[in-house]
Design an enzyme around this catalytic site. Structure first.
Site, PDB file in Angstrom:
ATOM      1  N   ASP A 171       0.943  -0.796   0.095  1.00  0.00           N
ATOM      2  CA  ASP A 171      -0.016   0.207  -0.128  1.00  0.00           C
ATOM      3  C   ASP A 171       1.075   1.567   0.409  1.00  0.00           C
ATOM      4  O   ASP A 171       0.437   1.914  -0.053  1.00  0.00           O
ATOM      5  CB  ASP A 171      -0.784   0.276   1.367  1.00  0.00           C
ATOM      6  CG  ASP A 171      -1.862  -0.817   1.410  1.00  0.00           C
ATOM      7  OD1 ASP A 171      -2.222  -1.757   0.305  1.00  0.00           O
ATOM      8  OD2 ASP A 171      -2.350  -2.088   2.321  1.00  0.00           O
ATOM      9  N   ARG A 286      -9.107  -2.576   9.431  1.00  0.00           N
ATOM     10  CA  ARG A 286      -9.243  -3.523   8.293  1.00  0.00           C
ATOM     11  C   ARG A 286      -9.200  -4.914   8.718  1.00  0.00           C
ATOM     12  O   ARG A 286      -8.371  -5.606   9.228  1.00  0.00           O
ATOM     13  CB  ARG A 286      -8.309  -3.944   6.897  1.00  0.00           C
ATOM     14  CG  ARG A 286      -9.094  -4.222   5.690  1.00  0.00           C
ATOM     15  CD  ARG A 286      -8.262  -4.208   4.498  1.00  0.00           C
ATOM     16  NE  ARG A 286      -8.728  -4.712   3.439  1.00  0.00           N
ATOM     17  CZ  ARG A 286      -8.625  -4.645   2.129  1.00  0.00           C
ATOM     18  NH1 ARG A 286      -8.769  -3.248   1.733  1.00  0.00           N
ATOM     19  NH2 ARG A 286      -7.938  -5.596   1.094  1.00  0.00           N
ATOM     20  N   ALA A 287     -10.229  -6.172   8.536  1.00  0.00           N
ATOM     21  CA  ALA A 287     -10.398  -6.929   9.098  1.00  0.00           C
ATOM     22  C   ALA A 287      -9.977  -7.949   7.509  1.00  0.00           C
ATOM     23  O   ALA A 287      -9.040  -8.851   8.741  1.00  0.00           O
ATOM     24  CB  ALA A 287     -11.844  -7.019   8.525  1.00  0.00           C
ATOM     25  N   ASP A 288      -9.938  -8.106   7.336  1.00  0.00           N
ATOM     26  CA  ASP A 288     -10.023  -9.631   6.093  1.00  0.00           C
ATOM     27  C   ASP A 288      -8.448 -10.460   6.658  1.00  0.00           C
ATOM     28  O   ASP A 288      -7.935 -11.400   6.134  1.00  0.00           O
ATOM     29  CB  ASP A 288     -10.049  -9.313   4.462  1.00  0.00           C
ATOM     30  CG  ASP A 288      -8.788  -8.571   3.715  1.00  0.00           C
ATOM     31  OD1 ASP A 288      -8.308  -7.644   4.426  1.00  0.00           O
ATOM     32  OD2 ASP A 288      -8.445  -7.857   2.249  1.00  0.00           O
TER      33      ASP A 288
END
Ligand SMILES: O=C(O)[C@H](O)COP(=O)(O)O
Ligand SMILES: [Mn+2]
Ligand SMILES: [Mn+2]
Length: 559
Positions: A171, A286-288
């Site tokens: 990112d 963030r979850a994933d």
């Protein structure tokens, strides 16, 4: 509105018929940018997507896919899959994790919640461990939030802190890990001056260590577990700056793939294994890519790998990562409450739905699409198919990924006559774009285009409708640019490859023999974003969207 029958019933669209098969295709990481050599979508042979573009302005347009349009803190934030698919499925813009954590930290409310109180119970006798992505990418986590949490936790009584870092380079630019570690080390030194025993304890590259998703490869989580919990790793260093620099140099791994390492003391002992009585916070919002570790940390019964030791800890996530599973039980900030998504409405209103992708994106068209909810709304009305992704490779090696297999499943679902909505995510532009390999990304884009063609051909056969869009940009710009838009060169005169997403808008194309000739994009929603797509799709199924949804992008002209 509640869940009464009346509440879920959608109004009929005054002009558009029901019962058409609608293919909804999300090209992951497929933005619109000016044509040049770093635009892999432009360089690739993409006749299908090119032909759709000829529909401008009535049947092809751009939609916003980043920043405030998808609930991120500012318009400097690039889009990402989580917020993109949330917006596409939910039809409204929700303040997302990044923003919710910002406000909980700045107001100090984070320290008053149940989650913080729970971890605080260990501060007297135990260590506080913080595990997460060390980056300012703003997709999974943010460095400034970690800094603020470190300061706040120590002010609220944490006496011994260990940080387990995951380096990014996905990112953010590759190579930036060193600077982030230096910044963190400065902060930890300041804490030590104040009498807090604070250190980096372990680390590794995010794609190699801990941050797998959708159970593609538990080995990734195990490597992290061994370093973070057991204090064991193939590489041992006395300090983290040296670790990251040496591992980049000697193993030639990039930030995303650094091997796991632990920091050891003068006797060669790991400085921060996770022990009984410790507190652990996973600081990604963030979850994933945190769910798998959360399971390993929380579940008593666990058979995905041999944990060797299951420490008795107080564990909290930055957010709760899965509302259905209530995982983790404790969290510092409540996640956005995304409810009444388009998927739930449509199923209630008789729209039979098929969703498919390969493992690495499967949760995107199901979990994220449905407002971070796992499972079916109504198993009799829905079928979700996951095609196993390759694991243990970087996707530039297999840039075609499973796109054609996904398209075949979609084609079969369309032709079966069993479904009204057939929804897929084609991962190539994004997953290969993240490798920074331009040649492979060109192949990826071509393959995604071939997959779209297969789906459009099937739609043609059943006189259906298609909606083709993307969740955010990636493959359309593979180089870091200055403010004027010129590529930035490094000291050797090489361009800096951009592995991350972008701020670009994404295409939205509609068409197919089932679309009434008078249907076209409205001109009065020029700033429309991904959240406007849900109402648009509901219309194409013959329904009006609920009043509080972002407005539809289409109108029906009387012919
Ligand atoms: O998790 C990743 O792979 C990247 O950080 C973001 O990519 P995605 O938002 O497309 O999943
Ligand atoms: Mn994506
Ligand atoms: Mn991505």
């Amino acid at each position: 509105m509640g869940s009464s029958e009346m509440g879920w019933k959608l109004k009929d669209h005054p002009k558009l018929p029901k019962g058409k098969v609608v293919a909804v295709v999300v090209l992951d990481g497929w933005g619109e940018a000016s044509p040049n050599q770093y635009n892999c979508i432009h360089v690739a042979d993409t006749p299908t997507m090119d032909s759709l573009k000829k529909g401008v302005p009535k049947r092809w347009r751009l939609v916003r896919a980043h920043g405030t349009a998808v609930g991120l803190p500012s318009d400097d934030d690039m889009g990402n899959s989580e917020v993109g698919h949330n917006a596409l499925g939910a039809g409204r813009i929700y303040a997302q994790g990044a923003k919710l954590v910002d406000s909980a930290l700045s107001s100090g409310k984070i320290y008053e919640g149940e989650g913080f109180k729970y971890i605080k119970e260990c501060f007297e006798d135990g260590t506080l461990h913080l595990i997460g992505l060390l980056s300012d990418g703003g997709v999974h986590s943010r460095l400034d939030q970690l800094q603020s949490l470190l300061k706040g936790a120590s002010e609220h009584g944490a006496k011994r802190i260990r940080v387990h870092i995951l380096t990014d380079g996905r990112d953010v630019l590759d190579g930036t890990s060193v600077g982030f570690v230096e910044t963190l080390e400065d902060d930890l030194a300041k804490l030590r001056e104040k009498g807090v025993d604070a250190k980096i304890a372990s680390g590794g590259g995010r794609m190699n260590v801990t941050m797998d998703r959708y159970e593609n490869d538990w080995g990734v989580v195990k490597r992290g577990w061994d370093a973070q919990v057991l204090g064991e790793a193939p590489y041992k260093f006395r300090n983290a700056i040296e670790a990251v620099k040496k591992l980049r140099e000697e193993t030639k791994a990039n930030d995303q793939y650094l091997p796991p390492f632990v920091i050891v003391d003068e006797n060669g002992m790991a400085v921060g294994p996770i022990l009984d009585g410790d507190a652990v916070v996973t600081f990604n919002f963030r979850a994933d890519r945190m769910v798998m570790l959360a399971k390993a940390l929380e579940y008593e019964d666990f058979d995905k790998f041999d944990r060797v030791r299951f420490p008795k800890i107080h564990y909290a996530g930055m957010l709760q990562y899965d509302g259905e599973l209530k995982l983790p039980r404790y969290y510092l900030v409540s996640p956005p409450e995304i409810e009444r998504t388009s998927g739930e409405y449509l199923v209630y209103n008789g729209v039979r739905t098929f969703a498919c992708s390969e493992t690495v994106k499967f949760g995107h068209v199901t979990f994220f699409w449905n407002g971070n909810r796992s499972g079916y709304f109504n198993q009799e009305m829905e079928e979700y198919v996951e095609i196993p992704s390759d694991s243990g490779i970087t996707f530039n090696v297999q840039p075609k990924m499973k796109a054609l297999e996904i398209a075949e499943k979609a084609r079969d679902a369309i032709l079966s006559g069993k479904f009204h909505q057939v929804r897929v995510n084609l991962p190539n532009g994004d997953m290969v774009g993240h490798t920074g390999d331009i040649e492979a990304t060109v192949v990826a884009c071509k393959t995604a285009d071939d997959a779209v063609k297969m789906i459009l051909d099937a739609i043609e056969q059943v006189s259906g409708i298609y909606v083709i869009t993307a969740d955010h940009g990636n493959a359309e710009d593979m180089v870091k640019r200055d403010k004027k838009g010129e590529p930035i060169l490094d000291k050797n005169g090489n361009v800096q490859i951009l592995t991350s997403h972008t701020l670009q808008p994404v295409p939205l194309a509609i068409g197919g023999p089932g679309l009434l000739p008078g249907v076209k994009f409205r001109k009065d929603v020029p700033d429309g974003g991904l959240a406007n797509v849900a109402a648009t799709v509901m219309n194409l199924h013959g329904f009006e969207a609920p009043n509080d949804y972002e407005p539809t992008l289409i109108e029906v002209a009387d012919n």
